[in-house]
Each structure stands twice: as C-alpha cells, then as structure tokens.
Write a protein that holds these residues in place. Structure first.
Motif, PDB file in Angstrom:
ATOM      1  N   CYS A 136       3.468  -0.553   5.707  1.00 32.81           N
ATOM      2  CA  CYS A 136       2.537  -1.634   5.382  1.00 32.81           C
ATOM      3  C   CYS A 136       3.232  -2.686   4.513  1.00 32.81           C
ATOM      4  CB  CYS A 136       1.366  -1.004   4.643  1.00 32.81           C
ATOM      5  SG  CYS A 136       0.219  -2.176   3.969  1.00 32.81           S
ATOM      6  N   HIS A 163       2.006  -4.534   2.350  1.00 30.07           N
ATOM      7  CA  HIS A 163       1.478  -4.665   0.995  1.00 30.07           C
ATOM      8  C   HIS A 163       2.391  -3.915   0.024  1.00 30.07           C
ATOM      9  CE1 HIS A 163      -1.640  -3.482  -2.224  1.00 30.07           C
ATOM     10  NE2 HIS A 163      -1.195  -4.687  -2.497  1.00 30.07           N
ATOM     11  N   LEU A 164       2.356  -2.583   0.058  1.00 32.40           N
ATOM     12  CA  LEU A 164       3.216  -1.833  -0.866  1.00 32.40           C
ATOM     13  C   LEU A 164       3.897  -0.661  -0.164  1.00 32.40           C
ATOM     14  CD1 LEU A 164       1.030  -1.747  -4.124  1.00 32.40           C
ATOM     15  CD2 LEU A 164       3.023  -3.174  -3.667  1.00 32.40           C
ATOM     16  N   GLY A 167       2.877   1.573   2.288  1.00 32.84           N
ATOM     17  CA  GLY A 167       2.203   2.766   2.820  1.00 32.84           C
ATOM     18  C   GLY A 167       2.534   2.935   4.309  1.00 32.84           C
ATOM     19  N   CYS A 177      -3.773   1.057   7.082  1.00 41.32           N
ATOM     20  CA  CYS A 177      -3.037   1.652   5.961  1.00 41.32           C
ATOM     21  C   CYS A 177      -3.971   2.486   5.089  1.00 41.32           C
ATOM     22  CB  CYS A 177      -2.375   0.564   5.123  1.00 41.32           C
ATOM     23  SG  CYS A 177      -1.444   1.287   3.751  1.00 41.32           S
ATOM     24  N   HIS A 237      -4.481   1.216   0.633  1.00 45.21           N
ATOM     25  CA  HIS A 237      -5.462   0.268   0.077  1.00 45.21           C
ATOM     26  C   HIS A 237      -6.222  -0.476   1.158  1.00 45.21           C
ATOM     27  CE1 HIS A 237      -1.840   0.464  -2.618  1.00 45.21           C
ATOM     28  NE2 HIS A 237      -2.768   1.054  -3.356  1.00 45.21           N
ATOM     29  N   SER A 284      -5.239  -2.101   4.176  1.00 43.77           N
ATOM     30  CA  SER A 284      -4.780  -3.196   5.054  1.00 43.77           C
ATOM     31  C   SER A 284      -4.814  -2.732   6.496  1.00 43.77           C
ATOM     32  CB  SER A 284      -3.353  -3.615   4.700  1.00 43.77           C
ATOM     33  OG  SER A 284      -3.351  -4.248   3.448  1.00 43.77           O
TER      34      SER A 284
END
Ligand code: FAD
Ligand code: FES
Length: 497
Positions: free
Chosen positions: A444, A446-447, A449, A462, A465, A467
């Motif tokens: 992912c 974002h961070l 995952g 994901c 969180h 996404s």
C-alpha cells in the motif's frame, strides 16, 4: 457494484482549478460540500478539490438515514465519556439534522419522514442492548418510546422508536449543494486528487490538476489524507454492504438491529426496499462476496417478493473513543481542519462538522462542540486505541509473512481472483478481471501494508488503515494518495501491467 443513488447519473461537470482562493475544501461528499457552501455564503472564495467525482465514495453509497436515533450509539458513548460530552454530541447532531432537513425543504430535495427504530431480533444480547439504548436516549432527552409490535416480517422482540426522522437520496442532496455552491461563486474541481501540502505563511495544496494557495484548508476526505495528526492510527475503517430491491410493500420505517449481525432496513421511492449490514474491518475478512450473499439470503427469507436491482458497498471510519474528530489539525498552524470518524452516522455528523469548522474559520464556535473538543480519553478509549494498533501490528506481521512465504504461482489467477506473493524478492499483487491479468505492487502506498484481494468488488484493500485500489492499482479511497505501481512479472507470459 454501484449504488441505487449513483447508478442513473452521469458524473457532474468539473470547474477549472484556480491558483489562489480563500478556502480549499478537499472532498465532495456531504461534509465537504456543506462546509464549502457555508463558507461561500459568508462571502469567501471557496474551491472544492475532489479526487474522483461528487459523491463517489461514502456519501453516494450511504443508506442516508437522517436520524438522531443511531443504533446503540448513545449507550456506547456514555460508557466512554461523561454525559456532558455525549449531550454535546446529541446537540451537534440535532443541529446537523435540522439544518439538513431545512435545506431539503428550501431547495426541494425529496426526502421522506419516517420513524427510526433500533430493534432487538432476539431475547438475548440484542434485547439488553436495545433496552440500554432506550435508557441512554431517554437520559439524553430524546423523546423515544418502546414497542414490541413492529409491522415487519422478520423476528423481533422489541425496539426503541424515535418518530419524525428522515431519509433521502444522498445524490439528490449533493446535486443541490453543488448547484447552490456554484451560485454563491464556489467551484467544484473534480479529478483533482490532493497529494500533499506545503506551508510557509499560507498553505499551498498540491493536487493532480495543479497547486492552489489559500488561507484555510478543510480535509473532508472521509479519513484525513495528510498524516499530520496521525489520525489513521486512531481510526478503524469498517466496510459494509447494501442491496436495493423492487418490492410492493416495504416497511415505511428506518430500522437497524441492536447487536450482530447488523441488519439495516429502509424503503425508498419506487417502491423499493433497502437492506444493509454485514460490516467488517476493511481488508480483514475471508470473502467479501460471502457478506453480500448473507444479506441476500436474509432478504429472500423475509421478503420473498423482493427483486434485487442494485448491490453496493462502502466504508466509514470510527475513532478510538467513538466521537468524530473535528477541528484544527495538529501541526496545521491553525490553517488546516479535519472532519472524520462519523462511524456510519455522517448524514447528521457531517453537517455538524461543517457547521463547527465553518464557524471556527469565520471566527466563532458552536456552543455544543466545546465539551467535545475538550474531552479527555477515558481508560476504555485508551484500551480501544491500543486494540486498533495491536490489530494493525498483527496485520503488518501476517501480511509480510504472506508475501515472504508465498512465491507467486506460475500463470494468472482465475477470472475474478487475486493473489499476493513474491516475484523474486518483490511483493506483487496479481489479479484477473474481465479477462485482463494485471500485476501491481502489493505494498500500500500509504505506509506499506500488504493489500488483500476483495472478491466482491475486484479491488485491492489494505487491512491497516483502509486504503483501497482498483485491480490496476488506481487509488479509490482511504488515506493513500498514490496509485500502486505496476510490477511486471517476467516468468509468466500472460502477466504484466
Ligand atoms: C454502508 C454505509 C451506510 C451508511 N448509512 C448511513 C445512514 O443511514 N445515515 C448516516 O447518517 N450515515 C450513514 N453512513 C455514514 C455516512 O454515509 C458517512 O459518514 C458520510 O457520507 C461521510 O461523508 P464525507 O463527506 O465525510 O465523506 P465522503 O462521502 O467519503 O467524501 C469524501 C470525499 O473526499 C474525496 N477524497 C478522498 N481523498 C482525496 C484526496 N486525496 N484529494 C481529493 N479528494 C479526496 C473522496 O473521493 C470523497 O468524494 C453510512 C456509511 C456506510 C459505509
Ligand atoms: S492504508 Fe495505511 S498502510 Fe495501507
């Protein structure tokens, strides 16, 4: 999966982006559009930046009950906060509901007045929860009553009723808001995904259609897309499902069950029956399709004459203490505001947030919001926060193990399927949809995952969180702002970006 509300409509046209304005509102759902309208009515130059199109995410897929009775929310909130804070929540929601219904009256937005009901399906836990909600809502001054005789064809042993609530088609509402906003000089720029923000004295919002300098930024993006407040670590994303049916005599009530499995029922003009429920954390279930099937089975049992017309799914965010996060973002120097955590009651909470944020930008404050802003987390909320992060940590470990332990199998996945594995050392998410095989990064944006395949919607979701991405890697929703990059898999002939 397209909602009953969005299926018949073409996306609204976009305005051109501008380089400067007073306020940038990010997100064209109910929260963003009401905030933008309130600011534009006050004479400010407002631009709404929307990554997809108006109502594309949660609002356009809501069941859109506009209600002060919200399942078993008050009994839950009273366990986590003082009566003063919960009373502030009720007052904000009341003001949100009243503003919305007044707006519908004044702008000819069709809506139907209905009793809201939180019902118990059985004499066990559901009944205890419904009775606790009756007590909590009464304590908070709502004119609720108890009934054991609901005109519905499914099991129930009793329920809390609050008369004179309402329901609507959320896209009718958004259409009216956009038209009104434009009439007040505001702009709605669609296809403009915000990717970052610079800030010296004033914020500069970077987006996929340029950059806009402004005085104030409002992030009305469901979950905040800039990580300044670390909100993603205090929110959990919950996905649920809805079905619409042609039905000659749907109950003219807005019902939701107390306790699991959740069943949410309302009618709509047509006449139609809507059935929702089956929520689960995003990306954390064995089969999304299984949830839709269970709603279908329940409806077939209780409404055998119902003929399905639409099926869809959507998600919303719950904060660790159950209250929405609304207001100035930490490290935003007073220029960046956020509204999130409506926990599937955003028709009233989104408007309350819009009233609160616009008042604060215009130099005022909503009196009911003061105790909510000042609240201090109680031990139950701290424990919930620890739980959210423990589940995220577990998701990181199991996702990484899934990739490390599973080299991708040769050949493409079957039609409608997706798999995650490693190609050499590279984590890859590979799927086949409509005959097209495709491979993208499994991490992912974002961070990092590891994404999971959603077999109801053919998307990569994901579990950390919330996404979500299309099979070809485009961001759909959640805190991620960048697509999953393509990952060519060279050992198999038919796989590639
Ligand atoms: C299945 C379901 C049923 C529900 N039923 C009810 C109900 O009956 N009653 C009720 O009160 N509430 C209900 N809710 C909750 C309610 O629908 C939501 O709380 C509300 O719609 C949230 O509105 P919003 O404007 O905050 O977010 P959204 O409607 O999600 O709008 C956010 C917008 O921001 C955009 N965006 C995101 N990232 C970016 C970016 N980087 N750049 C630009 N734009 C971006 C998105 O594309 C999106 O259009 C339900 C929720 C679900 C999931
Ligand atoms: S949504 Fe945060 S890592 Fe995927």
């Amino acid at each position: 999966m397209t909602s009953l509300w969005r299926a018949p409509r073409a996306p609204m046209t976009s305005d051109d982006p501008v380089e400067r304005c007073d306020d940038v509102v990010v997100g064209a759902g109910i929260t963003g559009l009401v905030t933008a309208l309130l600011l534009a009515r006050a004479g400010r130059e407002v631009v709404v930046l929307e990554a997809r199109d108006v109502g594309a995410v949660t609002t356009g897929h809501s069941t859109a009950k506009v209600s002060l009775l919200q399942g078993t929310r008050y009994s839950q909130l009273l366990r986590r906060q003082s009566e003063e804070v919960v009373a502030g929540y009720v007052a904000g929601n009341r003001e949100g509901r009243d503003w919305l219904l007044r707006y519908c009256e004044e702008h000819d937005v069709p809506h139907q007045v209905r009793p809201a009901v939180t019902y118990a399906a059985d004499p066990g836990r559901g009944l205890d929860l419904a009775r606790a909600e009756l007590e909590a809502a009464s304590r908070l001054g709502l004119p609720v009553r108890w009934t054991e005789d609901l005109p519905v064809p499914f099991e129930h042993v009793g329920g809390v009723v609050l008369d004179d609530q309402a329901q609507l088609d959320p896209m009718d509402l958004l259409d009216a808001l956009v038209e009104d906003l434009r009439a007040h000089g505001g702009r709605v720029v669609t296809g403009a995904r915000v990717t970052g923000m610079g800030q010296s004295l004033r914020p500069v919002v970077r987006h996929t259609r340029g950059a806009t300098r402004c005085d104030q930024v409002v992030l009305a993006t469901g979950t905040p897309v800039l990580d300044r407040g670390g909100y993603f670590a205090k929110l959990s994303a919950s996905r649920s499902y809805a079905l619409a049916f042609d039905h000659p005599t749907p109950p003219e009530l807005m019902l939701i069950s107390a306790g699991g499995p959740t069943r949410s029922v309302r009618d709509a003009p047509g006449p139609r029956l809507l059935v929702g429920g089956e929520s689960h954390p995003v990306g954390r279930t064995r089969s999304e399709r299984g949830h839709v099937d269970r709603l279908r089975e329940w409806t077939a049992t209780h409404f055998p004459d119902a003929v399905e017309t639409h099926a869809w799914s959507a998600q919303d965010y719950r904060s660790h203490d159950g209250f929405p996060f609304v207001g100035a973002m930490p490290r935003g120097l007073g220029h960046v505001h956020v509204a999130t955590g409506f926990d599937k009651w955003g028709m009233t909470n989104g408007v309350a947030a819009a009233l609160d944020i616009s008042a604060s930008i215009l130099g005022g404050q909503m009196p009911w919001s003061r105790p909510i802003h000042r609240r201090i987390s109680r031990p139950q909320a701290v424990a919930a926060l620890v739980g959210i992060n423990a589940r995220v940590a577990m998701g990181i470990v199991t996702g990484a193990a899934e990739v490390v332990l599973h080299p991708l199998r040769p050949g493409s996945p079957a039609e409608g399927a997706g798999e995650v594995g490693r190609a050499g050392a590279v984590p890859v998410a590979r799927s086949t949809v409509d005959g097209r095989s495709c491979a993208v990064s499994a991490l992912c944006t974002h961070l990092g995952g590891v994404v999971e395949w959603n077999d109801a919607e053919s998307t990569w979701d994901c579990p950390l969180h919330g996404s979500r991405f299309t099979a070809t890697g485009e961001v759909l929703e959640g805190p991620a702002a960048r697509d999953l990059p393509p990952r060519p898999v060279r050992r198999t002939r038919d796989v590639g970006p």
